[in-house]
Design an enzyme around this catalytic site. Structure first.
Site, PDB file in Angstrom:
ATOM      1  N   TYR A 220      -1.287  -0.708  10.308  1.00 25.68           N
ATOM      2  CA  TYR A 220      -1.406  -0.927   8.863  1.00 25.68           C
ATOM      3  C   TYR A 220      -0.171  -0.426   8.130  1.00 25.68           C
ATOM      4  O   TYR A 220       0.403  -1.143   7.296  1.00 25.68           O
ATOM      5  CB  TYR A 220      -2.661  -0.233   8.346  1.00 25.68           C
ATOM      6  CG  TYR A 220      -2.938  -0.490   6.884  1.00 25.68           C
ATOM      7  CD1 TYR A 220      -3.303  -1.755   6.447  1.00 25.68           C
ATOM      8  CD2 TYR A 220      -2.829   0.531   5.947  1.00 25.68           C
ATOM      9  CE1 TYR A 220      -3.564  -2.002   5.108  1.00 25.68           C
ATOM     10  CE2 TYR A 220      -3.087   0.300   4.604  1.00 25.68           C
ATOM     11  CZ  TYR A 220      -3.452  -0.968   4.192  1.00 25.68           C
ATOM     12  OH  TYR A 220      -3.701  -1.206   2.865  1.00 25.68           O
TER      13      TYR A 220
ATOM     14  N   SER B 202       0.857  -1.190   0.000  1.00 27.45           N
ATOM     15  CA  SER B 202       0.000   0.000   0.000  1.00 27.45           C
ATOM     16  C   SER B 202       0.887   1.231   0.000  1.00 27.45           C
ATOM     17  O   SER B 202       2.030   1.190   0.483  1.00 27.45           O
ATOM     18  CB  SER B 202      -0.893   0.014   1.256  1.00 27.45           C
ATOM     19  OG  SER B 202      -1.497   1.280   1.443  1.00 27.45           O
TER      20      SER B 202
END
Length: 257
Positions: free
Chosen positions: A153, A140
């Site tokens: 995350y 990501s």
């Protein structure tokens, strides 16, 4: 059996399902993995894909034994894939001051990191022996710089980037290529609850098209879409003091209720 085979985790929704659709359109055979096999079965039926085109394997990526077993079943029942995409992942906000959120962080690493390595594990040795294959890790843009409320995350996705880079160098000269994809904001269930702005938000199908091209080209590292990558790189160059001030008032990823 002459059609190439792709193995995709997290295929029941989001970018995993969009990638499955794109590869099906290109004539590939699909080996699809998810916990919710009934959702996968319904989707496969809706696409008109018979058992010769799509195989479904139920596994929880957080459980190493389950995902390794799914990979071995794929090899035994469908053959050795040409491409393996570790797409399964979760995104949950965390607050380090909350004791329960440490367990959230443990879960994110179990799925986003250990689960990714376990996805690759059954295929790496036979791909090296065959001297051909592609392993795709989905990271990501949150890996490029830490975002408030995204501690678990961002850390897990930065780990994906570093792990895939290590693996890529290890595989050099073996015939096995490693591709790292860094999606920006994609309209999926993972982003549906975000209360903050999401620049360059993409539909899953648009992401899948660009990812398909990057994988086919053997690109080692690709941010999709590229303007999001440019923005993230610019933020990386900011001095910490300016970066901290810029993001101080930004909305945070929702924590688990």
């Amino acid at each position: 059996m002459s059609a190439p085979l792709i193995f995709i985790t997290g295929a029941s929704s989001g970018i995993g399902q969009a990638l499955a659709a794109r590869y099906a359109q290109a004539g590939w055979r699909l080996a699809l993995v998810a916990r919710r096999t009934e959702v996968l079965q319904a989707w496969v039926a809706s696409q008109g894909l018979g058992s010769d085109r799509a195989a479904i394997f139920g596994a929880d990526v957080a459980d190493t034994e389950q995902i390794v077993a799914a990979g071995r079943r794929c090899i035994a029942e469908c053959g050795l894939p040409d491409v393996v995409v570790a797409c399964a992942g979760i995104s949950v906000g965390m607050d380090t001051a909350v004791r329960g959120d440490l367990e959230v962080m443990r879960e994110l690493f179990a799925i986003n990191n250990i689960g990714l390595a376990a996805t690759f594990h059954p295929f790496l040795a036979p791909m090296r022996e065959r001297r051909r294959g592609t392993l795709v890790g989905v990271a990501s843009v949150a890996a490029i710089r830490g975002l408030p409320g995204h501690g678990a995350y961002s850390a897990s996705k930065a780990g994906v980037v570093a792990y895939c880079e290590s693996l890529r160098v290890e595989c050099r000269g073996s015939g096995v290529s490693v591709v790292t994809l860094l999606p920006g904001y994609v309209a999926t269930p993972l982003t549906a609850r975000n209360s903050y702005s999401m620049p360059f938000l993409m539909e899953p199908e648009a992401f899948a098209e660009r990812a398909f091209r990057a994988i086919e080209a053997g690109t080692s590292y690709r941010v999709i879409p590229w303007p999001m990558g440019l923005l993230a790189k610019l933020l990386r160059l900011l001095p910490n003091r300016l970066y901290d001030r810029l993001l101080a008032g930004r909305g945070r990823k929702p924590r688990r209720d």
